[in-house]
Design a protein around this motif. Sequence first.
Motif, PDB file in Angstrom:
ATOM      1  N   HIS A   1     -13.476 -11.027  30.724  1.00 38.94           N
ATOM      2  CA  HIS A   1     -13.179 -11.235  28.898  1.00 38.94           C
ATOM      3  C   HIS A   1     -13.806 -12.342  28.296  1.00 38.94           C
ATOM      4  O   HIS A   1     -14.893 -12.273  27.839  1.00 38.94           O
ATOM      5  CB  HIS A   1     -11.455 -11.398  28.872  1.00 38.94           C
ATOM      6  CG  HIS A   1     -10.700 -12.053  29.595  1.00 38.94           C
ATOM      7  ND1 HIS A   1     -10.913 -13.636  29.955  1.00 38.94           N
ATOM      8  CD2 HIS A   1      -9.851 -11.678  30.512  1.00 38.94           C
ATOM      9  CE1 HIS A   1      -9.915 -14.034  30.753  1.00 38.94           C
ATOM     10  NE2 HIS A   1      -9.227 -12.953  31.144  1.00 38.94           N
TER      11      HIS A   1
ATOM     12  N   THR B   1      -3.718 -10.135  35.712  1.00 39.33           N
ATOM     13  CA  THR B   1      -3.560 -11.310  35.293  1.00 39.33           C
ATOM     14  C   THR B   1      -3.097 -12.208  36.272  1.00 39.33           C
ATOM     15  O   THR B   1      -2.959 -11.654  37.412  1.00 39.33           O
ATOM     16  CB  THR B   1      -2.464 -11.010  34.095  1.00 39.33           C
ATOM     17  OG1 THR B   1      -2.188 -12.603  33.372  1.00 39.33           O
ATOM     18  CG2 THR B   1      -1.104 -10.993  34.654  1.00 39.33           C
TER      19      THR B   1
ATOM     20  N   ASP C   1      -7.606 -14.643  25.135  1.00 33.15           N
ATOM     21  CA  ASP C   1      -8.335 -13.937  26.207  1.00 33.15           C
ATOM     22  C   ASP C   1      -8.371 -12.535  25.870  1.00 33.15           C
ATOM     23  O   ASP C   1      -9.206 -11.586  26.076  1.00 33.15           O
ATOM     24  CB  ASP C   1      -7.771 -14.134  27.527  1.00 33.15           C
ATOM     25  CG  ASP C   1      -7.914 -15.497  28.232  1.00 33.15           C
ATOM     26  OD1 ASP C   1      -8.769 -16.369  27.648  1.00 33.15           O
ATOM     27  OD2 ASP C   1      -7.408 -15.803  29.337  1.00 33.15           O
ATOM     28  N   HIS C   2      -7.450 -11.934  25.326  1.00 37.32           N
ATOM     29  CA  HIS C   2      -7.165 -10.576  25.141  1.00 37.32           C
ATOM     30  C   HIS C   2      -8.017  -9.859  24.073  1.00 37.32           C
ATOM     31  O   HIS C   2      -8.258  -8.864  23.945  1.00 37.32           O
ATOM     32  CB  HIS C   2      -5.599 -10.088  25.105  1.00 37.32           C
ATOM     33  CG  HIS C   2      -4.992 -10.034  26.357  1.00 37.32           C
ATOM     34  ND1 HIS C   2      -5.357  -9.398  27.444  1.00 37.32           N
ATOM     35  CD2 HIS C   2      -3.926 -10.907  26.911  1.00 37.32           C
ATOM     36  CE1 HIS C   2      -4.590  -9.663  28.564  1.00 37.32           C
ATOM     37  NE2 HIS C   2      -3.722 -10.708  28.133  1.00 37.32           N
TER      38      HIS C   2
ATOM     39  N   HIS D   1      -0.870 -12.832  25.559  1.00 32.76           N
ATOM     40  CA  HIS D   1      -0.447 -11.113  25.345  1.00 32.76           C
ATOM     41  C   HIS D   1       0.290 -10.592  24.108  1.00 32.76           C
ATOM     42  O   HIS D   1       0.335  -9.867  23.505  1.00 32.76           O
ATOM     43  CB  HIS D   1      -0.204 -10.511  26.844  1.00 32.76           C
ATOM     44  CG  HIS D   1      -0.023  -9.336  26.465  1.00 32.76           C
ATOM     45  ND1 HIS D   1       0.931  -8.337  26.590  1.00 32.76           N
ATOM     46  CD2 HIS D   1      -1.117  -8.073  27.085  1.00 32.76           C
ATOM     47  CE1 HIS D   1       0.820  -7.166  26.629  1.00 32.76           C
ATOM     48  NE2 HIS D   1      -0.472  -7.139  26.789  1.00 32.76           N
TER      49      HIS D   1
ATOM     50  N   THR E   1     -10.926  -9.134  25.808  1.00 36.31           N
ATOM     51  CA  THR E   1     -10.763  -8.040  26.653  1.00 36.31           C
ATOM     52  C   THR E   1     -11.093  -6.800  25.844  1.00 36.31           C
ATOM     53  O   THR E   1     -11.829  -6.051  26.361  1.00 36.31           O
ATOM     54  CB  THR E   1      -9.274  -7.878  27.223  1.00 36.31           C
ATOM     55  OG1 THR E   1      -9.297  -9.107  27.933  1.00 36.31           O
ATOM     56  CG2 THR E   1      -9.161  -6.493  27.993  1.00 36.31           C
TER      57      THR E   1
END
Length: 239
Positions: free
Chosen positions: A50, A100, A9-10, A214, A13
């Motif tokens: 995202h 989150t 996901d990041h 993360h 982002t």
Amino acid sequence: MVSLAINVDHVATLRQARGISEPDPVFAASLCELAGAQGIVVHLREDRRHIQDRDVRLLRQTIKTKLNLEMGATEEIIGIALEIKPDMITLVPEKRKELTTEGGLNVAGQKKKLQEVIARMDKAGIPVSLFIDPDSKQINAAHEVGATFVEIHTGRYCDAATEALRDKEFGLIATAAEEAYEMGLRVNAGHGLNYLNTRRVASLGTIEELSIGHAVMARAIFVGLDQAVREMLALLPAG
């Protein structure tokens, strides 16, 4: 042996921060698989902050291991899941203003709704996991509504400010994982896990898979994604 699923996901982002096409989470997922990750996780949120629909569709076509789609139980996202058919879905609570996911799903408080979603996914051949706090009430409810998996929320363990509190939270995770396993549920875990606290959770023989995002992406900024994944894999018990 516990397996490692990487949440990308990041990567999305960072891409969305500039509204351009890079970095590409689909390419990142491929690098994670090449480094040894046994699964890829993405959360398709209602607000598309995202991961985008395009990402999920391309990941479904390119993932060689296993695609786990995290999602809220909304009709729009349910429809996308039924169309794309990921290898599994994980139902999570979703609040628009949260940075989150803040906690586990209240399964006990919405059994009928979740039973209906699980029935639709079962008909399509898609296993369902429920992201829950390490709580007996929620584990029992997950079993009652027909989930295949539960994913134990490890956030409070990871965020614990003292060793005593961390030990207490770890005990709750261990007990919850054992309870779920004894009921016949398959058990995953995740949220907040990093290079310092993962080994202890990974040592629990009741847990099949850890979902980590993360920490790996943060480490990848300094050492590259391939090495970051391999370093995390090195913390897991050898088969």
